[in-house]
Scaffold this motif. Structure first.
Motif, short mmCIF file in Angstrom:
data_model
loop_
_atom_site.label_atom_id
_atom_site.label_comp_id
_atom_site.label_asym_id
_atom_site.label_seq_id
_atom_site.Cartn_x
_atom_site.Cartn_y
_atom_site.Cartn_z
N THR A 199 0.85 -1.19 0.00
CA THR A 199 0.00 0.00 0.00
C THR A 199 0.88 1.24 0.00
N SER A 200 0.49 2.25 -0.78
CA SER A 200 1.32 3.45 -0.88
C SER A 200 0.44 4.66 -1.19
N SER A 201 0.91 5.82 -0.80
CA SER A 201 0.24 7.06 -1.18
C SER A 201 0.73 7.55 -2.55
N LYS A 202 1.69 6.84 -3.10
CA LYS A 202 2.21 7.18 -4.44
C LYS A 202 1.81 6.07 -5.42
N PRO A 203 1.74 6.39 -6.70
CA PRO A 203 1.24 5.40 -7.67
C PRO A 203 2.03 4.10 -7.69
N LEU A 204 1.30 3.04 -7.94
CA LEU A 204 1.86 1.71 -8.19
C LEU A 204 1.40 1.28 -9.57
N GLU A 222 7.16 5.49 -4.76
CA GLU A 222 7.28 5.91 -3.36
C GLU A 222 8.44 6.87 -3.13
N ASP A 223 9.47 6.83 -3.99
CA ASP A 223 10.59 7.77 -3.88
C ASP A 223 10.45 8.90 -4.89
#
Length: 433
Positions: A199-204, A222-223
């Motif tokens: 799970t991430s707040s940035k695109p996957l 994520e980076d």
């Protein structure tokens, strides 16, 4: 492994310039095959334990076969008799209902948590037993046992291996206010038991199964830039395989699981590379102008199919896995991208633009036959089932991203909905047993 062409090319442009509610995918069969096999799945005797959502083993088998579009199960309310496993079948009664095949079964407890699920398959018109199987299971794996039974029935009657026991991976995005949460999820092929892998707040994006089905490669921002990670599904261990300057995207495992094809730019136009996973060594396999991306391996591991706009618009090409001269594969229409190769290497699924929308199309590599399978406006990310019978893809329905599936002859269609969330970039797992 397939990728959304829109996302891939958007990613290229972007980089050149610079606890969640769990939901089950609900499957709606929107088109089936005329002449689907009439079959009846009788209630299995014995106690199978909790399966969730009020399901039963026979109910799961019935649902599996029905959603394949190739079977027409008789409603239990129309059963002319109940036949416990092992009892004699009155075939005349079932012939009178137009049923051609009949399944009976039972669950036998084996110790505190173990069980054996047995079933028999009958040819009603010939009045004989076709097959019988025993499937070991634990209470926690009864759904998997039911899918294995569906696989056995499918193979016994259609002559090809069933894929009901396989899994699918996909990206879910959920917006809450100004925040978007992205989840990489894995579920059974029927959408049941979804599990968040990351799970991430940035695109996957761009999930890709390893050949043994134990790991997923994917791209994470994520980076604040696209990087390729590999994650073990059992342990959760994540390793960054590529975080070079520029684009790191579109991972695709080689059939032997030892190499990863991916797209790298390094500040230049993107090209397809092959990475030796153990050493990290890279081999550049595409050359020339334009964007080269979206690699997918041929099943023999000797060559790679990719998307390139070197001719002016995206088309599919094939190049030796060690690099060399690329051969153009597609000439139908002005836009063909995001390939996936059938497990037997005989067909390529792709996103085909026909002037009215992005459709899923199929090209037979032997005959050259080209078939447009879908009629959506934004169909993308095709991925073959491990038996090659169906193609899973992403599309838009009611303003949301949903998953859909179509048979390779275009006759069976399904929509897989997930309420209140966008779902995209599906990829079907390989066989794992």
């Amino acid at each position: 492994m397939t990728k959304s062409p829109r996302l891939l090319f958007a990613l290229v442009i972007l980089c050149l310039l610079s606890g969640t509610v769990r939901a089950v995918l609900e499957i709606e069969i929107t088109q089936g095959v005329e002449g689907a096999l009439p079959i009846a799945i009788l209630p299995f005797s014995g106690h199978a334990g909790p399966l969730g959502d009020g399901d039963t083993i026979d109910g799961i088998v019935e649902s599996d076969l029905k959603r394949s579009g190739r079977f027409a199960p008789l409603s239990p309310t129309a059963f002319p008799e109940q036949v416990p496993a092992g009892d004699a079948v009155d075939f005349d009664l079932w012939r009178g209902k137009g049923v051609e095949y009949l399944v009976t079964g039972a669950v036998s407890s084996q110790g505190a948590d173990g069980a054996t699920v047995s079933f028999e398959l009958f040819d009603v018109y010939e009045g004989r037993r076709l097959a019988g199987y025993r499937v070991p299971a634990a209470q926690a794996t009864m759904r998997k046992a039911a899918h294995r039974i569906s696989d056995k029935i499918y193979e016994a009657l259609l002559g090809e291996r069933g894929a009901f026991s396989s899994r699918i991976a996909y990206i879910v995005s959920n917006r809450g206010g100004d925040q978007v949460v992205y989840r990489l999820e894995v579920s059974d092929s029927d959408g049941y038991d979804p599990r968040s892998i990351f799970t991430s707040s940035k695109p996957l994006m761009s999930p890709a199964w390893s050949p043994d089905g134990k790991s997923l490669a994917y791209v994470s921002f994520e980076d604040d830039r696209p990087e390729v990670f590999v994650q073990n599904l059992a342990t959760g261990q994540r390793d960054k395989l590529s975080g070079r300057a520029g684009i790191n995207s579109a991972p695709a495992w080689s059939p032997d699981g030892r190499r990863l094809a991916l797209t790298l730019s390094g500040g230049r136009a993107p090209d397809v590379y092959v990475m030796d996973i153990d050493s990290g060594g890279l081999t550049r396999i595409t050359q020339g102008t334009g964007t080269n991306t979206g690699p997918v391996w041929m099943p023999d591991g000797q060559s790679i199919v990719f998307t390139s706009d070197r001719s002016g618009r995206p088309q599919l090409y094939q190049v030796p896995a060690k690099g060399g001269e690329a051969k153009r594969l597609t000439f139908e229409g002005r836009y063909n991208a995001a390939a996936d190769v059938s497990p037997d290497g005989g067909k390529i699924a792709m996103v085909h633009q026909d002037g009215t929308g992005d459709r899923i199309a199929l090209q037979d590599l032997r005959s050259g036959e080209f078939l447009v399978l879908t009629d959506g406006r934004l169909d993308e990310s095709p991925s073959f089932a491990p038996n090659g019978s169906m193609i899973l893809y992403a599309t838009e329905n009611g303003g949301r991203g949903v998953l859909a599936a179509v048979s390779v002859d275009g006759k069976v269609r399904q929509i897989l909905r997930q309420h209140n969330e966008d779902v995209r970039e599906p990829v079907w797992s390989p066989f794992t047993d």
